[in-house]
Design a protein around this motif. Structure first.
Motif, PDB file in Angstrom:
ATOM      1  N   ARG A   1      30.973  53.581  42.270  1.00 60.36           N
ATOM      2  CA  ARG A   1      30.562  52.826  41.076  1.00 60.36           C
ATOM      3  C   ARG A   1      31.699  52.697  40.066  1.00 60.36           C
ATOM      4  O   ARG A   1      31.736  51.772  39.273  1.00 60.36           O
ATOM      5  N   THR A   2      32.637  53.635  40.109  1.00 62.19           N
ATOM      6  CA  THR A   2      33.746  53.625  39.156  1.00 62.19           C
ATOM      7  C   THR A   2      34.767  52.525  39.475  1.00 62.19           C
ATOM      8  O   THR A   2      35.412  51.996  38.563  1.00 62.19           O
ATOM      9  N   VAL A   3      34.901  52.184  40.747  1.00 62.53           N
ATOM     10  CA  VAL A   3      35.916  51.190  41.128  1.00 62.53           C
ATOM     11  C   VAL A   3      35.506  49.821  40.588  1.00 62.53           C
ATOM     12  O   VAL A   3      34.440  49.315  40.925  1.00 62.53           O
ATOM     13  N   PRO A   4      36.338  49.190  39.747  1.00 67.85           N
ATOM     14  CA  PRO A   4      35.995  47.853  39.239  1.00 67.85           C
ATOM     15  C   PRO A   4      35.894  46.833  40.365  1.00 67.85           C
ATOM     16  O   PRO A   4      36.636  46.926  41.357  1.00 67.85           O
ATOM     17  N   THR A   5      34.983  45.884  40.205  1.00 70.50           N
ATOM     18  CA  THR A   5      34.745  44.894  41.261  1.00 70.50           C
ATOM     19  C   THR A   5      35.999  44.073  41.548  1.00 70.50           C
ATOM     20  O   THR A   5      36.284  43.740  42.709  1.00 70.50           O
ATOM     21  N   LEU A   6      36.757  43.753  40.485  1.00 69.34           N
ATOM     22  CA  LEU A   6      37.976  42.967  40.702  1.00 69.34           C
ATOM     23  C   LEU A   6      38.999  43.748  41.529  1.00 69.34           C
ATOM     24  O   LEU A   6      39.673  43.178  42.393  1.00 69.34           O
ATOM     25  N   VAL A   7      39.116  45.051  41.250  1.00 70.32           N
ATOM     26  CA  VAL A   7      40.038  45.887  42.019  1.00 70.32           C
ATOM     27  C   VAL A   7      39.581  45.973  43.466  1.00 70.32           C
ATOM     28  O   VAL A   7      40.385  45.898  44.405  1.00 70.32           O
TER      29      VAL A   7
ATOM     30  N   ALA B   1      29.282  43.470  47.958  1.00 65.79           N
ATOM     31  CA  ALA B   1      28.465  44.456  48.681  1.00 65.79           C
ATOM     32  C   ALA B   1      28.734  45.869  48.154  1.00 65.79           C
ATOM     33  O   ALA B   1      27.800  46.662  47.989  1.00 65.79           O
ATOM     34  N   VAL B   2      29.983  46.171  47.869  1.00 66.67           N
ATOM     35  CA  VAL B   2      30.330  47.504  47.344  1.00 66.67           C
ATOM     36  C   VAL B   2      29.708  47.715  45.964  1.00 66.67           C
ATOM     37  O   VAL B   2      29.137  48.775  45.672  1.00 66.67           O
ATOM     38  N   PHE B   3      29.809  46.690  45.118  1.00 70.80           N
ATOM     39  CA  PHE B   3      29.217  46.810  43.781  1.00 70.80           C
ATOM     40  C   PHE B   3      27.698  46.987  43.869  1.00 70.80           C
ATOM     41  O   PHE B   3      27.114  47.844  43.190  1.00 70.80           O
ATOM     42  N   THR B   4      27.063  46.179  44.712  1.00 71.15           N
ATOM     43  CA  THR B   4      25.605  46.269  44.872  1.00 71.15           C
ATOM     44  C   THR B   4      25.206  47.634  45.425  1.00 71.15           C
ATOM     45  O   THR B   4      24.218  48.234  44.995  1.00 71.15           O
ATOM     46  N   PHE B   5      25.968  48.113  46.381  1.00 76.12           N
ATOM     47  CA  PHE B   5      25.718  49.434  46.984  1.00 76.12           C
ATOM     48  C   PHE B   5      25.680  50.517  45.909  1.00 76.12           C
ATOM     49  O   PHE B   5      24.754  51.342  45.869  1.00 76.12           O
TER      50      PHE B   5
ATOM     51  N   ARG C   1      27.277  35.466  38.930  1.00 79.18           N
ATOM     52  CA  ARG C   1      28.254  35.284  37.835  1.00 79.18           C
ATOM     53  C   ARG C   1      29.564  35.996  38.154  1.00 79.18           C
ATOM     54  O   ARG C   1      30.650  35.455  37.951  1.00 79.18           O
ATOM     55  N   TYR C   2      29.458  37.252  38.647  1.00 77.62           N
ATOM     56  CA  TYR C   2      30.684  37.995  38.942  1.00 77.62           C
ATOM     57  C   TYR C   2      31.484  37.319  40.057  1.00 77.62           C
ATOM     58  O   TYR C   2      32.719  37.323  40.021  1.00 77.62           O
ATOM     59  N   ALA C   3      30.774  36.757  41.024  1.00 77.42           N
ATOM     60  CA  ALA C   3      31.454  36.148  42.167  1.00 77.42           C
ATOM     61  C   ALA C   3      32.322  34.971  41.743  1.00 77.42           C
ATOM     62  O   ALA C   3      33.312  34.658  42.398  1.00 77.42           O
ATOM     63  N   SER C   4      31.939  34.333  40.618  1.00 73.03           N
ATOM     64  CA  SER C   4      32.705  33.157  40.186  1.00 73.03           C
ATOM     65  C   SER C   4      34.089  33.526  39.657  1.00 73.03           C
ATOM     66  O   SER C   4      34.941  32.658  39.516  1.00 73.03           O
ATOM     67  N   ILE C   5      34.318  34.798  39.339  1.00 75.13           N
ATOM     68  CA  ILE C   5      35.646  35.187  38.860  1.00 75.13           C
ATOM     69  C   ILE C   5      36.446  35.936  39.918  1.00 75.13           C
ATOM     70  O   ILE C   5      37.627  36.199  39.719  1.00 75.13           O
ATOM     71  N   LEU C   6      35.790  36.287  41.036  1.00 75.96           N
ATOM     72  CA  LEU C   6      36.521  37.013  42.075  1.00 75.96           C
ATOM     73  C   LEU C   6      37.603  36.143  42.699  1.00 75.96           C
ATOM     74  O   LEU C   6      38.574  36.659  43.259  1.00 75.96           O
ATOM     75  N   GLY C   7      37.429  34.828  42.595  1.00 79.67           N
ATOM     76  CA  GLY C   7      38.444  33.923  43.136  1.00 79.67           C
ATOM     77  C   GLY C   7      39.782  34.051  42.429  1.00 79.67           C
ATOM     78  O   GLY C   7      40.816  33.633  42.965  1.00 79.67           O
ATOM     79  N   PHE C   8      39.787  34.628  41.234  1.00 74.43           N
ATOM     80  CA  PHE C   8      41.044  34.797  40.502  1.00 74.43           C
ATOM     81  C   PHE C   8      41.989  35.771  41.216  1.00 74.43           C
ATOM     82  O   PHE C   8      43.178  35.790  40.936  1.00 74.43           O
TER      83      PHE C   8
END
Length: 273
Positions: A129-135, A156-160, A218-225
């Motif tokens: 849970r500590t690992v940021p989704t972008l990382v 999937a990791v964030f949801t987990f 919403r988060y998925a829309s910024i993962l493309g960065f």
């Protein structure tokens, strides 16, 4: 807070019947000073300058103004990345929500009595849970390459991690009477869990999963960065080229998409409640 009481002695108040009572001094000024000290340290550490914000803050509105009116002719080129974003959000949410179930059970103190197992599983969930989704998305691009696969893994990791914590906390609040009764009649713990606890947490579990899916879109829309595919990938490109009217098109489309998903999710969660 004993030192506070020693420094600021309680007021003595004499009641109408002659009895003397003590009224403690409010601790609000102490907490206000604590917050102000935290804000001051944050300003020093981050280098925040209010003058710069006042001087250049309007540039944000200038860029925002260039996004509108959006270039609607660009709309047909946005549908593909938008559907990619929704698909990787949905797949990542489902995979993460299913994989976390056994870990949530192992982290529940009313089901698992082994303290070592409880501690290890909870620490593992906290670390994830500590690992940021972008990382996480960035690491996934190194492992699986650029594209929606990396984004799906990050979601999937964030949801987990998110659903896992919510689920084991929910399990710990259920009525254990039926579970203990099934065990007393000879059922093993797995069967007793499915028959007695799972029906109690199912609606909450599905509700948490739907709420998590809303946020994942919403988060998925910024993962493309960071190269994880989807709408953010195109958005990052257009921001780089300063084609803000096309960025406005994507933001408007994403807004209505999120609104529709939230409405459907809210309806389903009300039905589950």
């Amino acid at each position: 807070m004993k030192f506070y009481v020693k420094v600021f002695r309680p007021h003595k108040i004499q009641l109408a019947n002659g009895k003397i009572v003590e009224e403690n001094v409010t601790k609000a000024p102490f907490f206000v000073l604590l917050v102000l000290a935290g804000v001051y340290l944050s300003v020093k550490v981050t280098g925040f300058q209010l003058s710069v914000l006042l001087e250049r803050g309007n540039e944000f509105l200038v860029i925002l103004g260039q996004m509108f009116p959006p270039d609607m002719s660009y709309l047909r080129e946005v549908w593909g990345p938008l559907f990619d974003t929704i698909k990787m959000s949905l797949l990542g949410s489902v995979v993460g929500a299913i994989l976390t179930i056994p870990f949530a059970i192992l982290a529940s103190s009313n089901v698992i009595s082994n303290k070592v197992v409880l501690y290890c599983v909870r620490v593992f969930l906290s670390v994830v849970r500590t690992v940021p989704t972008l990382v996480c998305a960035l690491i996934a691009t190194y492992l699986f390459g650029l594209g929606t696969m990396a984004g799906t893994v990050a979601i999937a990791v964030f949801t987990f991690a998110y659903v896992g914590k919510q689920l084991y906390e929910q399990i710990e609040t259920v009525d254990m009477g039926a579970f203990e009764a099934m065990e007393a009649m000879g059922a093993n713990r797995c069967y007793a869990f499915l028959g007695a606890i799972f029906p109690q947490i199912l609606s909450t579990y599905l509700s948490v999963c739907l709420f998590c899916f809303e946020g994942n879109v919403r988060y998925a829309s910024i993962l493309g960065f960071v190269g994880a595919g989807g709408l953010g990938n195109v958005m990052n490109e257009k921001i780089g080229w300063r084609e803000y009217d096309k960025v406005g098109t994507m933001i408007v489309l994403l807004f209505f998409t999120v609104m529709i998903i939230e409405t459907i999710s809210h309806y389903l969660r009300k039905r589950l409640a």
